[in-house]
Design an enzyme around this catalytic site. Structure first.
Site: not given
Ligand code: EPZ
Length: 437
Positions: A35-36, A105, A129, A134, A324, A416
């Site tokens: 998915k990701n 998102r 969420c 996020r 995850d 999802r």
């Molecule tokens: C991706 O989300 C994945 N989703 C998530 O999987 C996964 O948990 C996450 O990466 C971490 O590995 C997809 O790929 C579609 P991040 P993403 O930006 O990109 C903070 C699932 O279950 N952050 O790496 O949204 C954020 O708040 C989902 O499949 C900022 O502060 O995750 C978080 O604490 C859930 N500012 C941390 O970084 C930003 O601009 C990691 O978020 C961006 C992120």
């Protein structure tokens, strides 16, 4: 009053899953495409008007939402089994509406490609969420570094630029989404871009492989430094999406939790090194067999011999223990023979599943970003509620291992991210069925 029950192919929001637990999982399961990895690759098709084909894309609610968003923007999307062909039907719009962004998102990934191609892009600010606020500040600071201006109004973020210019950008945190968005923005920027402190997840590497097939020039994807030579345009391409490493981890843990013996095919063990090492430490027997047909794929045999041992985990950016898989691991540790500690360093609120596991008899104490799990070796069925995708996976695993019947509510979260969940588990001998709401 006419009650119109809109039964989408994903079931209605009121669907429940019933599980009669206590049965060992046995047999083989085929892992679906990631998915990701599919999501960023689908958004990358916005970078060209030529036909793109993605293979091994899972049939999931989030993929559905993404295809609807691409069609809203002006793409023609044709799906046949696990292949999706995307071509431009008319000039593309550059705004992603609230209706679709609020559902997923990852819709924020429209910004990078649209900004790169048209010098403007806007989308409704993705909400938080269950697992955290996020924000998207790291995405936006990357676009600003490339020369875009950002403006916020009515819950929308609007970007515009007179042409992006390559720069050296150091991300504050190796955010997966921000890395993907920055990558898709700079492939059409003028000159060279150096992205540092980027995410190293396999999904980033897969997206870069697809972009290079489209004519981009990206080096270093999968490491913490990516170098991109901007191009004037990208052409169509065909790409096979990697297997889903999180689905793989979920079925490995489900097999271990039920003391079963499961073979997982069409997956890449190389993407699960840290999970496999932790399962071995927990006393699970893992055997990896190269796949005869496709050197890349391999089959993983997962078999439990004795009691499950408690194992400490701390989540972190790839290649550390994936956030995850944290919830699923908590379910396994609830069944272990002793106490363990789980530390969550990625999201600020990713222990929501602990309370629901407690309803099944798990003994979990939360303190800040640490969860202390007192393994009791057994759980009992209960009525529980899913709060997010991976919490749902954790509850399914616990219900499969628990004694007696469980009723799992709000299963739309599961739809999802897990393709044909009930079918795959039934084929492994689970007693599981869905009750439509
Ligand atoms: C991706 O989300 C994945 N989703 C998530 O999987 C996964 O948990 C996450 O990466 C971490 O590995 C997809 O790929 C579609 P991040 P993403 O930006 O990109 C903070 C699932 O279950 N952050 O790496 O949204 C954020 O708040 C989902 O499949 C900022 O502060 O995750 C978080 O604490 C859930 N500012 C941390 O970084 C930003 O601009 C990691 O978020 C961006 C992120």
């Amino acid at each position: 009053m006419i009650l119109i029950m809109i039964e989408s192919q994903w079931g209605s929001g009121m669907d429940k899953i019933i599980i009669e637990g206590g049965r060992r999982l046995k047999g083989s399961v085929e892992i679906s495409g990631s998915k990701n990895a599919s999501l960023p690759c689908l958004f990358a098709t916005l970078l060209t008007d030529e036909p793109c084909t993605l293979n091994n894309v899972p049939e999931l609610n989030d993929i559905d939402t993404t295809c609807k968003l691409l069609e809203h923007l002006g793409k023609k999307v044709e799906r046949k089994d696990h292949s999706i062909q995307v071509t431009s039907r008319k000039p593309l719009k550059t705004e992603a509406p609230y209706e679709l962004v609020k559902r997923m998102r990852a819709s924020v990934l429209v910004l990078g490609p649209l900004l790169a191609r048209f010098g403007k892009a806007s989308c409704s600010m993705p909400g938080g969420c269950a697992i955290g606020v996020r924000p998207i500040n790291i995405h936006l600071s990357s676009f600003q570094a490339l020369g875009a201006e950002t403006e916020f109004s009515q819950g929308m973020v609007r970007l515009k630029s007179n042409g992006l210019k390559g720069k050296k950008i150091v991300l504050d945190f190796p955010s997966v989404g921000a890395t993907e968005n920055a990558l898709m923005a700079c492939v059409l920027a003028k000159g060279q871009t150096i992205l540092e402190n980027v995410a190293k997840e396999p999904e980033i590497e897969d997206c870069a492989k697809f972009l290079n097939a489209m004519g981009a020039e990206i080096k270093g994807a999968g490491t913490s430094k990516i170098v991109v030579q901007g191009k004037d345009f990208l052409h169509g391409a065909t790409h096979q999406v990697i297997p889903d490493r999180i689905e793989t981890a979920t079925y490995l843990i489900a097999s271990a939790a039920t003391k079963g013996e499961v073979e997982l095919s069409h997956t890449y063990p190389k993407h699960l090194k840290v999970i496999i090492n932790h399962l071995i430490k927990a006393g699970i027997k893992i055997q990896i067999k190269e796949d005869k047909l496709n050197r890349e794929y391999a089959t993983i045999f997962c078999k439990v011999q004795k009691a499950i041992k408690p194992v400490y985990i701390k989540t972190g950016p790839y290649p550390k223990f994936p956030t995850d898989v944290q919830a699923q691991w908590m379910s396994l540790m609830s069944l272990a023979d002793g106490n363990s500690l789980i530390q969550e360093t990625i999201f600020e609120n990713r222990f929501v599943h602990a309370a629901e596991l407690g309803r099944m008899g798990a003994k979990i104490k939360i303190k800040g970003n640490q969860a202390k799990v007192s393994g009791s070796g057994r759980l009992s069925g209960a009525e529980v509620m899913v709060s997010d995708l991976r919490a749902g996976a954790a509850l399914v695993i616990a219900a499969l291992a628990a004694k007696g019947k469980s009723v799992i509510q709000r299963v739309y979260h599961l739809d999802r991210g897990y393709e044909k969940l009930e079918q795959k588990l039934s084929r492994l001998g689970a007693r599981i069925y869905r009750v439509h709401g």
